[in-house]
Design a protein around this motif. Structure first.
Motif, PDB file in Angstrom:
ATOM      1  N   UNK A 397      12.038   5.135 -32.368  1.00  0.00           N
ATOM      2  CA  UNK A 397      12.393   4.421 -31.128  1.00  0.00           C
ATOM      3  C   UNK A 397      12.561   5.396 -29.969  1.00  0.00           C
ATOM      4  N   UNK A 398      13.250   6.511 -30.248  1.00  0.00           N
ATOM      5  CA  UNK A 398      13.458   7.508 -29.184  1.00  0.00           C
ATOM      6  C   UNK A 398      12.141   8.118 -28.739  1.00  0.00           C
ATOM      7  N   UNK A 399      11.302   8.487 -29.708  1.00  0.00           N
ATOM      8  CA  UNK A 399      10.039   9.136 -29.360  1.00  0.00           C
ATOM      9  C   UNK A 399       9.107   8.186 -28.630  1.00  0.00           C
ATOM     10  N   UNK A 400       9.190   6.910 -28.930  1.00  0.00           N
ATOM     11  CA  UNK A 400       8.338   5.941 -28.226  1.00  0.00           C
ATOM     12  C   UNK A 400       8.926   5.581 -26.855  1.00  0.00           C
ATOM     13  N   UNK A 401      10.235   5.462 -26.826  1.00  0.00           N
ATOM     14  CA  UNK A 401      10.859   5.023 -25.586  1.00  0.00           C
ATOM     15  C   UNK A 401      10.677   6.033 -24.450  1.00  0.00           C
ATOM     16  N   UNK A 402      10.788   7.319 -24.738  1.00  0.00           N
ATOM     17  CA  UNK A 402      10.698   8.341 -23.693  1.00  0.00           C
ATOM     18  C   UNK A 402       9.346   8.339 -22.985  1.00  0.00           C
ATOM     19  N   UNK A 403       8.215   8.447 -23.725  1.00  0.00           N
ATOM     20  CA  UNK A 403       6.937   8.416 -22.997  1.00  0.00           C
ATOM     21  C   UNK A 403       6.649   7.069 -22.351  1.00  0.00           C
ATOM     22  N   UNK A 404       7.090   5.991 -22.974  1.00  0.00           N
ATOM     23  CA  UNK A 404       6.838   4.675 -22.382  1.00  0.00           C
ATOM     24  C   UNK A 404       7.597   4.519 -21.067  1.00  0.00           C
ATOM     25  N   UNK A 405       8.848   4.972 -21.050  1.00  0.00           N
ATOM     26  CA  UNK A 405       9.619   4.894 -19.814  1.00  0.00           C
ATOM     27  C   UNK A 405       8.974   5.729 -18.710  1.00  0.00           C
ATOM     28  N   UNK A 406       8.516   6.940 -19.085  1.00  0.00           N
ATOM     29  CA  UNK A 406       7.862   7.790 -18.087  1.00  0.00           C
ATOM     30  C   UNK A 406       6.595   7.144 -17.556  1.00  0.00           C
ATOM     31  N   UNK A 407       5.794   6.618 -18.501  1.00  0.00           N
ATOM     32  CA  UNK A 407       4.540   5.975 -18.073  1.00  0.00           C
ATOM     33  C   UNK A 407       4.847   4.772 -17.177  1.00  0.00           C
ATOM     34  N   UNK A 408       5.815   3.966 -17.637  1.00  0.00           N
ATOM     35  CA  UNK A 408       6.174   2.777 -16.856  1.00  0.00           C
ATOM     36  C   UNK A 408       6.708   3.162 -15.472  1.00  0.00           C
ATOM     37  N   UNK A 409       7.568   4.209 -15.439  1.00  0.00           N
ATOM     38  CA  UNK A 409       8.153   4.600 -14.153  1.00  0.00           C
ATOM     39  C   UNK A 409       7.114   5.130 -13.164  1.00  0.00           C
ATOM     40  N   UNK A 410       6.238   6.007 -13.630  1.00  0.00           N
ATOM     41  CA  UNK A 410       5.231   6.570 -12.728  1.00  0.00           C
ATOM     42  C   UNK A 410       4.248   5.518 -12.278  1.00  0.00           C
ATOM     43  N   UNK A 411       3.849   4.616 -13.151  1.00  0.00           N
ATOM     44  CA  UNK A 411       2.893   3.582 -12.763  1.00  0.00           C
ATOM     45  C   UNK A 411       3.523   2.619 -11.758  1.00  0.00           C
ATOM     46  N   UNK A 412       4.795   2.255 -11.963  1.00  0.00           N
ATOM     47  CA  UNK A 412       5.469   1.380 -11.000  1.00  0.00           C
ATOM     48  C   UNK A 412       5.616   2.074  -9.640  1.00  0.00           C
TER      49      UNK A 412
END
Length: 607
Positions: A397-412
């Protein structure tokens, strides 16, 4: 005190009874047969003597002159031991032929009376006595002679008229009609007596043999008759000792056979009942012994009544003394017994690093507790697995959440125009790096799942020299670029393994070595043979691994330097995948490290 009578077996009693009966019958038959045979044989000899006398008389009667008759008498061939005497009608001797006297057996000494015929005839001996043979006519009285002269043929066994001498077999027949003379044929009874004596001996020895044979036969018969009783007696003794085997050997349909059938029915019923009890006992014992969990049975006072094999092993599964470990377990169980208020209760017991779930149940009889049964289940592995599962889920969960949050944040941010257009390209590259990192994580997770599920390997023969050359080709450029000296040594030989998986092992280990080895240091790869295994050694001169982290480096998502690993793109799954691949090859891997000196990984794979 009177002596106690001897207890004879029924077999001996039956044999003795049959022997008395057989001896009585054989004795009576022997006496009767001997008497009958003697009488029959004597009469037969008398009849033969009478027939011979009649034949001679018929010849003499057919002749008219006495001269011819005397010639015929002289020419008549007599049987051995037979004497012929011819008397006239007055009883005077006419002629005599033959001799039955041997050693004076049929001779008599009588004084001379000057007479001939029935009174005497003979020659004068040296002593002046008239010595004469015992002739047949000496055995006939005047009255008997008159009967013969009257036409009667007589055959007798008689003593001399003076009752002095041996008996003689005599036949007397008249000559002519009317009788002119009398023909006497006499024969010694010695052969007859000898024959009868021989017959008696034969009867005697035959009787002895018959008695001997009858003894054996009656003994065998007695044994045969009493054998079923002996078998029944033995069977009753066996049943008393708990052996309920079927009685065999009693096949008769009499009362003994019915008794044997009753014994068999009783034994079968008892055996079925005992088998049922034994099956129930074996079933319970088999269930308890077949359980992988330790089972301990205690009495009401907490004393051990029974333990299965896993319970005995449990007491020795510790560095402590077995008695100390046993004492701890029994103390915990006795404490549960004292605190028990329900029929069944469960508690956890911790022994060193082992956790046991203890289930205690009471056994009752008429509402009174008679004992307890405790089942101890080792839940250490399940607790550890549950902890690993939770840690794994948290790590994923941690390893998936970190890159997903970064991807989501930069794309937004790009979508909302927060990031200037001239900087968007750089941020998109960063998003792509995080996406690649995320894809790598997913691929590694899939790889681990595939290895755990199937452990399928595509085995092939790998030439070790070619394999090391491929490693040099892959990493020589990278090592020179980072200023690291790479030394790879190999041996001549081959190994059967999955080439891609084995290459993946070295890629993971050499990537880590290159990443953690500073410029100017060395990386050594050495391949050697150790018994029937190939030994691979990868040693670097990097910063090393702390001792407390060395025991966890093969755990999933474990990273020694989390900040550096994230910067380098590491997920903490590489060494775990390496370990799984090596174990899939039935091999083993070992890690050794010292801070400031370097790290060494040693791998053994069967050749």
């Amino acid at each position: 005190m009177m002596p106690r009578p001897r207890n004879w077996s029924i077999s001996i009693k039956l044999w003795a009874s049959m022997m008395i009966l057989i001896l009585s019958v054989l004795g009576g038959l022997g006496i009767a047969i001997t008497w009958l045979f003697g009488d029959f044989y004597l009469n037969q000899k008398l009849n033969e003597l009478g027939n011979d006398a009649r034949e001679i008389t018929d010849q003499l009667t057919s002749q008219s002159s006495w001269a011819e008759r005397l010639t015929t008498v002289q020419n008549t061939k007599l049987k051995q031991g037979t004497i012929l005497v011819l008397l006239n009608a007055k009883g005077d001797l006419i002629t005599i032929r033959g001799n039955i006297s041997t050693g004076g057996v049929f001779s008599n000494v009588m004084p001379w009376n000057g007479g001939m015929g029935l009174n005497g005839t003979g020659v004068t001996g040296a002593s002046g006595w008239w010595i004469h043979p015992l002739l047949p006519n000496f055995y006939f009285s005047q009255k008997e002679l008159q009967r013969v002269l009257a036409g009667e043929t007589m055959t007798i066994e008689a003593l001399p008229n003076n009752n002095n001498g041996q008996t003689m077999l005599i036949a007397a027949t008249p000559i002519g009609k009317p009788a002119e003379a009398v023909l006497f044929l006499g024969s010694t009874p010695v052969p007859v007596q000898e024959t009868i004596s021989t017959f008696r001996r034969i009867i005697f020895y035959s009787s002895l043999f018959a008695v001997f044979f009858a003894t054996l036969l009656s003994l065998f018969f007695a044994r045969y008759v009493t054998r079923p009783l002996f078998i029944l007696q033995k069977a009753a003794s066996r049943m008393a000792q708990g052996d309920f085997q079927k009685i065999t050997g009693v096949d008769s349909r009499d009362e003994i056979g019915e008794l044997a059938s009753a014994f068999n029915s009783m034994g079968e019923s008892l055996r079925d009942h005992m088998n049922w009890l034994s099956q129930e006992r074996n079933l319970l014992e088999g269930i308890v012994e077949g359980m992988s969990d330790p089972v301990i049975m205690l009495d009401a006072g907490g004393e051990v009544l029974y333990t299965n094999e896993p319970a005995k092993i449990l007491w020795t599964e510790s560095e402590d003394e077995p008695e100390d470990r046993k004492r701890k377990i029994l103390g915990f169980l006795r404490e549960m017994i004292l605190q028990s208020s329900e029929d069944e209760q469960k508690k956890d017991l911790t022994l060193d690093t082992q956790v046991l779930q203890v289930a205690l149940a009471s056994t009752k009889a008429r509402d009174e507790a008679k004992g307890y049964v405790a089942v101890l289940r080792d839940i250490t592995a399940s607790l550890r697995a549950e902890k690993e599962r939770r840690d794994f889920m948290a790590s994923v969960t941690h390893e998936l959440r970190t890159p997903l949050h970064l991807i989501q944040g930069y794309l937004e941010a790009i979508q909302d125009g927060v990031i200037p257009k001239e900087e968007q390209a750089e941020q998109i590259d960063f998003v792509l790096d995080e996406a690649r990192r995320l894809a790598k994580l997913v691929n590694e997770l899939q790889e681990m799942n595939r290895l755990e599920r199937w452990k399928a390997l595509e085995l092939s023969t790998i030439d070790l020299c070619e394999f090391t050359e491929e490693l040099k080709y892959r990493y020589q450029g990278l090592a020179e670029e980072k200023g690291i000296e790479l030394e790879i040594s190999s041996i001549q030989g081959k190994i059967v393994a999955d080439r891609d998986r084995l290459l993946q092992v070295f890629i993971n280990l050499l990537d880590n070595a290159c990443r953690h080895t500073p410029q100017g240091k060395k990386i050594h790869v050495q391949i050697s043979r150790e018994e029937d295994k190939i030994k691979f050694v990868i040693r670097d001169e990097g910063e090393g691994i702390p001792p407390q982290a060395l025991y966890h480096i093969f755990d999933r998502f474990y990273r020694v330097d989390k900040a550096r690993s994230r910067k380098d793109g590491g997920m903490g799954l590489g060494l775990s995948i390496v370990q799984q691949i090596v174990e899939a090859h039935s091999g083993s891997i070992k890690a050794e490290s010292k801070l400031g000196v370097g790290t060494q990984f040693t791998i053994w794979i069967p050749q």
